[in-house]
Enzyme design. Structure first.
Site, PDB file in Angstrom:
ATOM      1  N   PRO A  77      19.358 -40.280  37.682  1.00 20.60           N
ATOM      2  CA  PRO A  77      18.940 -39.130  36.582  1.00 20.60           C
ATOM      3  C   PRO A  77      18.778 -37.879  37.425  1.00 20.60           C
ATOM      4  CG  PRO A  77      17.108 -40.272  37.282  1.00 20.60           C
ATOM      5  CD  PRO A  77      18.205 -41.418  37.765  1.00 20.60           C
ATOM      6  N   CYS A  78      20.008 -37.313  37.828  1.00 18.42           N
ATOM      7  CA  CYS A  78      19.903 -36.088  38.412  1.00 18.42           C
ATOM      8  C   CYS A  78      19.580 -34.929  37.638  1.00 18.42           C
ATOM      9  CB  CYS A  78      21.170 -35.728  39.161  1.00 18.42           C
ATOM     10  SG  CYS A  78      22.605 -36.080  37.830  1.00 18.42           S
TER      11      CYS A  78
END
Length: 281
Positions: free
Chosen positions: A246-247
């Protein structure tokens, strides 16, 4: 101040040119500093501030890029590549590749040979997705506004792999993250290739709770590299697995959402969607 910046720029430009022209001799810090007529300590700080990496790391990048060109020749051995790059042996070549490319020189030379990659295109709340998997797990997942372009990028990551356009159980399990209760999902396995630093950053991203946000600086401090916020940002930008790693949950310290590889509008939508899911639960 302006004049000093010009002097510093000329010195750094001269140092870069010298390293590029003499990398086969693997010049050390003292040698390069002497060429630009400043102390090694001052040169180390000046070069790092201007280029973003140390002189040693810059030399390593140049060396690996040259070795990669040599290794494209199928007749070239790892010993040949090490020798022609000016390295002391194949062990040094191996260490450089693992540190910078996240793979061994042999793996780079093979280019994914004997690896089978399944891939498919799917829909998500945030647009089409290209998802790819090996027998070990998800190796690639990107939002694909242009399917052909995204598939070409996948092929470049594994240039000699065998590709099958097929939906497998690994892909289906990963895509359930958009449609099922997260608590009911089976464990999603990932097959990642990256440098030690990249893997540390990506692993830290996995620890950000769903619906939560953090900053680049916080990530840098967590991995005990408090001055590496810029490098953290680069590693996040190279994330090969959208959403699952989850950047999108990393924002600027000012509170602004900042850049996102697959578009700022999409990042805003994902953050809002996750917050709403948490509220529902």
């Amino acid at each position: 101040m302006v004049e000093q910046n010009r002097i510093d720029y000329r010195r750094i430009a001269e140092a870069i040119s010298y390293i590029k022209q003499n990398f086969k001799a693997q010049p050390n810090l003292d040698e390069v500093a002497e060429k630009v007529h400043i102390s090694p300590f001052h040169f180390q700080r000046l070069f790092t501030n201007w280029v973003g990496v140390s002189p040693k790391k810059f030399l390593q990048y140049i060396s690996v890029e040259y070795a990669k060109q040599i290794l494209k020749d199928q007749q070239t051995t790892l010993f040949d590549a090490a020798y022609q790059t000016g390295l002391s042996g194949t062990g040094r070549l191996h260490d450089l590749f693992v540190n910078i490319e996240g793979m061994t020189p042999g793996e780079y030379k093979n280019g994914g040979q004997n690896l089978t990659v399944n891939y498919s295109f799917a829909e998500s709340p945030f647009g089409n997705i290209l998802v790819a998997s090996t027998s070990k797990g998800i190796c690639h997942m990107t939002f694909s506004d242009q399917e052909e372009f995204e598939f070409e990028k996948l092929q470049k990551r594994f240039p000699k792999a065998k590709f099958n356009q097929v939906v497998d159980q690994i892909q289906q399990n990963a895509l359930f993250i958009f449609t099922k209760d997260w608590k009911e999902l089976d464990q999603i396995k990932l097959h990642l290739r990256g440098t030690d630093f990249q893997l540390k950053v990506w692993n830290t991203l996995l620890k950000i709770p769903k619906g939560g946000l953090t900053t680049y600086g916080s990530i840098a401090r967590y991995i005990q590299k408090p001055k590496a916020s810029r490098a953290v940002g680069t590693a996040i930008g190279n994330n090969p697995v959208a959403f699952l790693i989850p950047c999108h949950r990393v924002i600027q310290s000012t509170g602004e959402f900042g850049q996102y590889h697959w578009g700022n509008t999409r990042k805003t939508a994902i953050i809002g969607w996750e917050a709403a899911k948490i509220d529902q639960n």
